[in-house]
Write an enzyme that holds these catalytic residues in place. Structure first.
Site, mmCIF file in Angstrom:
data_model
loop_
_atom_site.group_PDB
_atom_site.id
_atom_site.type_symbol
_atom_site.label_atom_id
_atom_site.label_comp_id
_atom_site.label_asym_id
_atom_site.label_seq_id
_atom_site.Cartn_x
_atom_site.Cartn_y
_atom_site.Cartn_z
ATOM 1 C CB CYS A 45 -7.590 3.666 22.105
ATOM 2 S SG CYS A 45 -7.411 2.049 21.063
ATOM 3 C CB CYS A 50 -7.228 0.993 18.930
ATOM 4 S SG CYS A 50 -7.125 2.608 18.981
ATOM 5 C CE LYS A 53 -10.284 -0.357 14.291
ATOM 6 N NZ LYS A 53 -9.180 1.577 13.723
ATOM 7 C CE1 TYR A 186 -9.678 5.488 12.266
ATOM 8 C CE2 TYR A 186 -9.382 7.296 11.281
ATOM 9 C CZ TYR A 186 -8.801 6.849 12.714
ATOM 10 O OH TYR A 186 -9.627 7.236 13.893
ATOM 11 C CD GLU A 190 -10.698 1.696 10.115
ATOM 12 O OE1 GLU A 190 -9.632 1.404 10.470
ATOM 13 O OE2 GLU A 190 -11.202 1.712 11.380
ATOM 14 C CG HIS A 454 8.012 -17.126 -3.380
ATOM 15 N ND1 HIS A 454 6.930 -16.504 -4.563
ATOM 16 C CD2 HIS A 454 8.140 -18.383 -4.567
ATOM 17 C CE1 HIS A 454 6.640 -17.271 -5.478
ATOM 18 N NE2 HIS A 454 7.386 -18.448 -5.065
ATOM 19 C CD GLU A 459 6.699 -13.049 -3.431
ATOM 20 O OE1 GLU A 459 7.948 -13.236 -4.154
ATOM 21 O OE2 GLU A 459 6.153 -14.320 -2.910
#
Length: 465
Positions: A45, A50, A53, A186, A190, A454, A459
């Site tokens: 990681c 992670c 990246k 992934y 990515e 909003h 939302e």
């Protein structure tokens, strides 16, 4: 000279996020803990996963924002291309800083750390070959295997060694002008997105007709659509056949895909075809630790292996969630149980949110729609979905606009939310909060009862009809 012997309550093999978290928690409970790491502290990681990246993803997102800024009235002139070398140097400096922070955290928690390669001698003993090639023996009451994994290179393809893996991505000193990535998970998605956003001509080779096959069909389809819109070259139903070095730093990838046979000359070839557990030379067979057909250590819900004082977690175990926060949580729970008197402490491997840092991001928590239908039956599933244009894109030219795509999968008469799948700007931050709601068993009515903020993209999740 005979090996030096140390003794401890808890020996952690692996200095990644999982091992460090578990060792620190054990020490907080009063255990004498030792952590062994053969590479850089922090594991995948921190060093090749992670963290670097996401830093690179940030750079790619900035490149997109700079392009979009013209539609917002900004007049920017690019005086030089993206400085990959300077960026990579700064990123590496930050990672080195994190390595030091991990070491200091262990020291502060009174966890001894040793740099070296561990090998099991018996169920309570390992031998560590240190950096100076000397040996050290460590005897421990409890041992955790948290050695992580490594990316695969296909041995059956001639010339495959000319390519790099996700580890090598972070070693690139200059930006490839033309790059091919092989893989549909992934990591491939990515890295392909980052290359493409930063201006490299990007080719993504996937074995079937869609990427991210473990994700909901909504995400599979929309990511492919969006990447094609952005100009990425996606080769479906493809298989690489061989790789050649044709000189001048150029490789030639021979392949078959839906269009037939072809060859592509590229600067860089990146394999992202999966990862394998880092168990080579660890000696698990000496103590009889059970592994599955892919080499992952078999564990139960409490991270126990078949040897009662040896545990495993993170990417090396067979739980299937190769995510850093999962490994950290499991490591802390394990130490709470073994050393903290919390007899039932363990990680529940369900409703775990995860995000693909694609462009744009995609996130998921809970069951995919097919999984939910299989588990509860078609008659008991109701799906709510929304496709809309994020307000951000309203100022852009038509060909630069994209849509956000959200889906709620609900089960039973109470419409419990058993799956949430989203793709669009800010999905990672949005999903973290809604992941709590899904974990708590929220229903569609609970979502509807929350007043919308909003104008936001999120939302839409509480206003679906």
């Amino acid at each position: 000279m005979a090996p030096i012997t140390k003794e401890c309550d808890y020996l952690v093999i692996g200095g990644g996020s999982a091992g460090v978290a578990s060792a620190r928690r054990a020490s907080q409970h009063g255990a004498k803990a030792i952590a062994i790491e053969s590479g850089r502290m922090g594991g995948t990681c921190v060093n090749v996963g992670c963290v670097p990246k996401k830093i690179t993803w940030n750079a790619a997102a900035l490149a997109e924002a700079l392009h979009d800024s013209k539609s917002y009235g900004f007049s920017l002139q690019e005086t030089a291309p993206f400085d990959w070398a300077t960026f990579a140097e700064k990123r590496a400096a930050y990672i080195k800083k994190l390595n030091g922070i991990y070491e200091r955290n262990l020291t502060n928690e009174k966890v001894e750390y040793i740099y070296g390669r561990a090998v099991f001698e018996d169920r309570h003993t390992v031998t560590v070959r240190l950096e100076d090639n000397s040996l050290q023996t460590i005897k421990a009451d409890k041992i955790l295997v948290a050695v992580g994994g490594h990316p695969n290179i296909p041995k059956e393809i001639p010339g495959a060694e000319l390519g790099i893996t996700s580890d090598g991505f972070f070693e690139l000193s200059k930006q490839p002008q033309k790059v091919a990535l092989v893989g549909a998970g992934y990591i491939a998605v990515e890295m392909a997105g980052m290359f493409n956003a930063l201006g490299s001509e990007t080719h993504l080779f996937i074995r079937h007709d869609k990427a991210l096959r473990a994700f909901d069909p909504l995400i599979q389809e929309k990511v492919m659509t969006e990447y094609r819109r952005q100009g990425m070259h996606i080769h479906t139903n493809s298989s690489p056949e061989k790789v050649e070095d044709i000189g001048g730093g150029t490789k030639r990838l021979h392949y078959k895909d839906a269009a037939g046979s072809g060859a592509l000359d590229i600067d860089t070839l990146l394999w992202a075809i999966g990862r394998a557990p880092e168990i080579e030379g660890l000696g698990l067979d000496r103590v009889g630790v059970k592994t599955n057909e892919k080499g992952h250590v078999v564990v139960d819900d409490y991270q126990n292996t078949n040897i009662d004082n040896i545990y495993a977690l993170g990417d090396v175990c067979d739980k299937g969630f190769e995510l850093t926060p999962v490994a950290i949580a499991a490591g802390r729970k394990l130490s709470d149980r073994v050393f903290g008197g919390q007899a039932n402490a363990h990680l529940e491997y369900s409703n775990i949110p995860s995000v693909v840092f694609a462009h744009p991001e995609a996130g998921t928590v809970g069951l995919t729609e097919p999984e939910a239908r299989q588990q509860f039956g078609d008659a008991n599933i109701k799906v709510y979905s929304s496709t809309f244009t994020d307000l951000y894109y309203t100022m852009l030219e038509q060909d630069a606009k994209t849509t956000a795509n959200y889906k709620l999968v609900c089960a039973g008469p109470e419409e419990k939310v058993v799956g949430l799948h989203i793709m669009g700007r800010g999905s990672a931050e949005i999903l973290q909060g809604f992941g709590v709601a899904v974990k708590m068993g929220a229903t569609k009515k609970d979502f509807d009862s929350c007043v919308a903020i909003h104008p936001t993209a999120a939302e839409e999740i509480v206003t679906m009809k």
